[in-house]
Design an enzyme around this catalytic site. Sequence first.
Site, PDB file in Angstrom:
ATOM      1  N   ARG A 105       0.858  -1.186   0.000  1.00  0.00           N
ATOM      2  CA  ARG A 105       0.000   0.000   0.000  1.00  0.00           C
ATOM      3  C   ARG A 105       0.895   1.236   0.000  1.00  0.00           C
ATOM      4  O   ARG A 105       2.111   1.123   0.143  1.00  0.00           O
ATOM      5  CB  ARG A 105      -0.964  -0.007   1.193  1.00  0.00           C
ATOM      6  CG  ARG A 105      -0.261   0.049   2.535  1.00  0.00           C
ATOM      7  CD  ARG A 105      -1.249   0.083   3.700  1.00  0.00           C
ATOM      8  NE  ARG A 105      -0.530   0.064   4.955  1.00  0.00           N
ATOM      9  CZ  ARG A 105      -1.097   0.048   6.158  1.00  0.00           C
ATOM     10  NH1 ARG A 105      -2.404   0.059   6.267  1.00  0.00           N
ATOM     11  NH2 ARG A 105      -0.372   0.022   7.253  1.00  0.00           N
ATOM     12  N   ASN A 143      -4.101   8.283   4.798  1.00  0.00           N
ATOM     13  CA  ASN A 143      -3.861   7.459   5.988  1.00  0.00           C
ATOM     14  C   ASN A 143      -2.376   7.448   6.292  1.00  0.00           C
ATOM     15  O   ASN A 143      -1.557   7.149   5.428  1.00  0.00           O
ATOM     16  CB  ASN A 143      -4.318   6.007   5.763  1.00  0.00           C
ATOM     17  CG  ASN A 143      -4.365   5.216   7.063  1.00  0.00           C
ATOM     18  OD1 ASN A 143      -5.110   5.564   7.977  1.00  0.00           O
ATOM     19  ND2 ASN A 143      -3.561   4.181   7.170  1.00  0.00           N
ATOM     20  N   GLU A 144      -2.031   7.827   7.490  1.00  0.00           N
ATOM     21  CA  GLU A 144      -0.634   7.785   7.948  1.00  0.00           C
ATOM     22  C   GLU A 144       0.333   8.243   6.848  1.00  0.00           C
ATOM     23  O   GLU A 144       1.168   7.463   6.359  1.00  0.00           O
ATOM     24  CB  GLU A 144      -0.269   6.397   8.447  1.00  0.00           C
ATOM     25  CG  GLU A 144      -0.958   6.053   9.756  1.00  0.00           C
ATOM     26  CD  GLU A 144      -0.382   4.825  10.452  1.00  0.00           C
ATOM     27  OE1 GLU A 144       0.256   3.998   9.791  1.00  0.00           O
ATOM     28  OE2 GLU A 144      -0.598   4.697  11.665  1.00  0.00           O
ATOM     29  N   GLU A 300      -6.089   5.588  16.206  1.00  0.00           N
ATOM     30  CA  GLU A 300      -5.835   4.142  16.123  1.00  0.00           C
ATOM     31  C   GLU A 300      -4.977   3.715  17.300  1.00  0.00           C
ATOM     32  O   GLU A 300      -4.017   4.393  17.670  1.00  0.00           O
ATOM     33  CB  GLU A 300      -5.041   3.774  14.861  1.00  0.00           C
ATOM     34  CG  GLU A 300      -5.823   3.790  13.582  1.00  0.00           C
ATOM     35  CD  GLU A 300      -4.948   3.352  12.414  1.00  0.00           C
ATOM     36  OE1 GLU A 300      -4.011   2.561  12.627  1.00  0.00           O
ATOM     37  OE2 GLU A 300      -5.200   3.812  11.296  1.00  0.00           O
ATOM     38  N   TRP A 308       3.257  -6.298  13.403  1.00  0.00           N
ATOM     39  CA  TRP A 308       4.361  -5.771  12.617  1.00  0.00           C
ATOM     40  C   TRP A 308       5.656  -5.612  13.390  1.00  0.00           C
ATOM     41  O   TRP A 308       6.632  -5.087  12.863  1.00  0.00           O
ATOM     42  CB  TRP A 308       3.965  -4.450  11.943  1.00  0.00           C
ATOM     43  CG  TRP A 308       3.131  -3.518  12.771  1.00  0.00           C
ATOM     44  CD1 TRP A 308       1.772  -3.386  12.728  1.00  0.00           C
ATOM     45  CD2 TRP A 308       3.580  -2.597  13.773  1.00  0.00           C
ATOM     46  NE1 TRP A 308       1.343  -2.447  13.638  1.00  0.00           N
ATOM     47  CE2 TRP A 308       2.431  -1.935  14.289  1.00  0.00           C
ATOM     48  CE3 TRP A 308       4.829  -2.252  14.292  1.00  0.00           C
ATOM     49  CZ2 TRP A 308       2.493  -0.966  15.283  1.00  0.00           C
ATOM     50  CZ3 TRP A 308       4.894  -1.281  15.288  1.00  0.00           C
ATOM     51  CH2 TRP A 308       3.744  -0.658  15.763  1.00  0.00           C
ATOM     52  N   GLU A 348      -2.761  -8.294   7.628  1.00  0.00           N
ATOM     53  CA  GLU A 348      -2.995  -7.918   9.020  1.00  0.00           C
ATOM     54  C   GLU A 348      -3.940  -8.867   9.748  1.00  0.00           C
ATOM     55  O   GLU A 348      -4.576  -8.484  10.726  1.00  0.00           O
ATOM     56  CB  GLU A 348      -3.479  -6.463   9.074  1.00  0.00           C
ATOM     57  CG  GLU A 348      -2.374  -5.538   8.569  1.00  0.00           C
ATOM     58  CD  GLU A 348      -2.676  -4.065   8.680  1.00  0.00           C
ATOM     59  OE1 GLU A 348      -1.773  -3.311   9.029  1.00  0.00           O
ATOM     60  OE2 GLU A 348      -3.830  -3.684   8.393  1.00  0.00           O
ATOM     61  N   LYS A 349      -3.992 -10.114   9.254  1.00  0.00           N
ATOM     62  CA  LYS A 349      -4.941 -11.051   9.864  1.00  0.00           C
ATOM     63  C   LYS A 349      -4.554 -11.431  11.291  1.00  0.00           C
ATOM     64  O   LYS A 349      -5.387 -11.867  12.071  1.00  0.00           O
ATOM     65  CB  LYS A 349      -5.113 -12.296   9.003  1.00  0.00           C
ATOM     66  CG  LYS A 349      -3.843 -13.039   8.668  1.00  0.00           C
ATOM     67  CD  LYS A 349      -4.122 -14.165   7.691  1.00  0.00           C
ATOM     68  CE  LYS A 349      -2.844 -14.791   7.179  1.00  0.00           C
ATOM     69  NZ  LYS A 349      -2.027 -13.862   6.359  1.00  0.00           N
ATOM     70  N   HIS A 351      -3.199  -9.185  13.338  1.00  0.00           N
ATOM     71  CA  HIS A 351      -3.292  -7.952  14.129  1.00  0.00           C
ATOM     72  C   HIS A 351      -4.601  -8.023  14.903  1.00  0.00           C
ATOM     73  O   HIS A 351      -5.647  -8.345  14.345  1.00  0.00           O
ATOM     74  CB  HIS A 351      -3.292  -6.752  13.183  1.00  0.00           C
ATOM     75  CG  HIS A 351      -3.100  -5.434  13.864  1.00  0.00           C
ATOM     76  ND1 HIS A 351      -4.020  -4.905  14.734  1.00  0.00           N
ATOM     77  CD2 HIS A 351      -2.087  -4.543  13.789  1.00  0.00           C
ATOM     78  CE1 HIS A 351      -3.578  -3.731  15.161  1.00  0.00           C
ATOM     79  NE2 HIS A 351      -2.405  -3.492  14.617  1.00  0.00           N
TER      80      HIS A 351
HETATM   81  C1  GLA Z   1      -1.529   1.722  10.941  1.00  0.00           C
HETATM   82  C2  GLA Z   1      -2.461   1.837   9.776  1.00  0.00           C
HETATM   83  C3  GLA Z   1      -3.545   0.803   9.808  1.00  0.00           C
HETATM   84  C4  GLA Z   1      -3.006  -0.536  10.201  1.00  0.00           C
HETATM   85  C5  GLA Z   1      -2.318  -0.402  11.521  1.00  0.00           C
HETATM   86  C6  GLA Z   1      -1.794  -1.696  12.072  1.00  0.00           C
HETATM   87  O1  GLA Z   1      -1.950   2.413  12.043  1.00  0.00           O
HETATM   88  O2  GLA Z   1      -3.026   3.104   9.674  1.00  0.00           O
HETATM   89  O3  GLA Z   1      -4.129   0.729   8.525  1.00  0.00           O
HETATM   90  O4  GLA Z   1      -2.109  -0.977   9.241  1.00  0.00           O
HETATM   91  O5  GLA Z   1      -1.217   0.454  11.369  1.00  0.00           O
HETATM   92  O6  GLA Z   1      -1.156  -1.500  13.309  1.00  0.00           O
END
Ligand code: GLA
Length: 683
Positions: A105, A143-144, A300, A308, A348-349, A351
């Site tokens: 991504r 996002n981030e 978040e 991760w 991320e399964k 997570h």
């Molecule tokens: C970040 C991203 C999320 C996800 C989380 C996992 O915060 O914004 O999409 O990937 O990490 O910790």
Amino acid sequence: MGIRFGGDYNPEQWPKEVWAEDLKLMKAAHVNMVTAGIFSWARVEPRPGAWDFGWFDRVMDGLAGAGIAVCLATMTASPPPWLSRAHPGILPEDADGRRRWPGGRQHYCPSSPVYRTHAVRLVEQLAARYAGHPALAMWHVGNEYGCHTRQCYCEVSADDFRRWLRARYGGIEALNAAWSTAFWSQAYGDFDEVLPPRTAPTFPNPAQQLDYLRFGDEALRACYLAEKAVLERVTPGVPVTTNLMPQHKPVDAFAWAPHMDAMALDFYQDPYVPDDHIRAGYVFDLMRSARDGKPWMLLEQAPGAVNWRPRNGPKPPGAMRLWSWQAVAQGADAVLYFQWRQSLGGAEKFHSAMLPHGGTDTRIFREVAQLGRELAALPDIEGTRSRADVALLADWPSWWALELDSKPSTALDHSRIALDHYRPLFEAGVACDVVPPRRELSGYRLVVVPNLYLLTASDARRLTAYVHAGGQLLVSFFSGIVDEYDRVHPGGYPAPLRELLGLRVEEFWPLDAGRSVAVGRGTYAGRADLWSEAIELEGAEALAHFTDGDLAGRPALTRHTYGQGTAWYLGTRLEATLMRTLLDDVRAAAGVAPVLPGLPTGVQATLREGTGGGYLFLLNHGTRPVEVGLPTPMRDALAAANGADGADGTDGTDGADGADGAEEAVVDRITLGARGVAVLTEA
Ligand code: GLA
């Protein structure tokens, strides 16, 4: 609405039969806000310009029907496969010219006009479609930013950089002067000759690297602002934010803050780092301070383990609740998670999620639901504010410059040095703001400067005026060395602070890895490492000296009365106990008291106040029960919310739903269980 509670909602990962259950369980967990659609681009625009919003309409309508507000994502964080196939030029390149391919991504060059055009086109569609929708409460852009693609070095970026440089410098001679290009035959005849600081045979020009970091931050911000402009035009009045990352070098939170209607942060405390809550404390204080104390959003966090880190520890019972309340205690008005329902496939399964693979009969879901109930029971916390007498300075450009190569030492780590200075304040229970050097400082009794390697002449004048007018200032080593172009301030180190500090640093003496030296005198006897320097006093008094090593007998810690105030200077890194002594002494001189005196070790206390009254938050970061005496009898609001003794730990999950009928105990002391939390109000 009270404190926002919920998480990332990614319904496209699930058949629509699951959506109804999602709504039901969200209600059971007291969810009142989700951030939806963050990675939905490929689903809403499966082919160029072919829009498919029908399924998302149902999601939005369902959420509205359930009374759940949506912080709607602009969906632009992960471009769909067709876009990079049609326009491979949007893919980012690293400093070695290697392309970053799709498949993960954030595979876009922030300067790419093609990416920006397609992103803005999508945002136009979204904004027009959901303007006025009853669920739409906020916008979550991208996002981030800069998480995976921190900087791009491709030709498109190079062109954009040259445009940025023309605007910054006007003429090439100004750039040559700023970048010190007389050195190593680097003088440019034209902007067209300038490149990004790609991997070179040896150190690329430091000022060029520094400007590229500035440019990179602005390139990311330009993506954000392009989308925000559409949102402001089409949905005026709907607040716009994006989720920042903690201590995230590519994104200058202070520069973004004026463009964010609420600061928003993603923070993942590491359960395997025993004092990670102190790092959290620093970042939370920074988020609150970035917009002058306005409430911020924890957008978040993980309900349990992440996926991760090399080893991903689950959050032990009570930790998630404690760390969530910590965010609220430090000014957050929102506690959200990544993500609502745990994915079955994809990266991320493993997570954690609010609704784990194991469903509702799980510790995580129970803890989530308990926290949701607690937050819902105390809606009046929303909007309350806190104040601090201490400001700790932080500055992205100085951070960027400090950590460039070719320095006396490359072991200086901005974030670590900042925490070395923050930790003793946190442990002493002192309220602290984290602000940029440009901030008005006169309201603070004490200003702490962990390191400002890069200090502009005007900021140095402001620090000087602050002390002259009566402020207490603590400055640590290797500060005030260069200007905004990474050029040494002439006149002996640290030239712009010499008069204020009453000293000069003649030579830097970084200590070798693993080496420490003794520092001495009374309460300051102990060890120091990382850095030392040859200080010549010019009016300051030495409070401690190095007592062994090459600089034995020379000052390590000094104090200088200047005008009505005092400037302290630390020329080394003291071991933690000495740092605590030093910060305690500096605080005492400044007359800064802790939020609550006599707190047991490991307990954090904060205050939030509003027109309707105040809240005292007590958080036990330890794993043993502790008793805390209160200054006056107070009402245990959280126990009342749990319908039982919720303050002393993490049970009470199955207690009465809400505060109704619960006895509201007035107490003058309170026992906090392991990782226990108490929220107290005036009796
Ligand atoms: C970040 C991203 C999320 C996800 C989380 C996992 O915060 O914004 O999409 O990937 O990490 O910790």
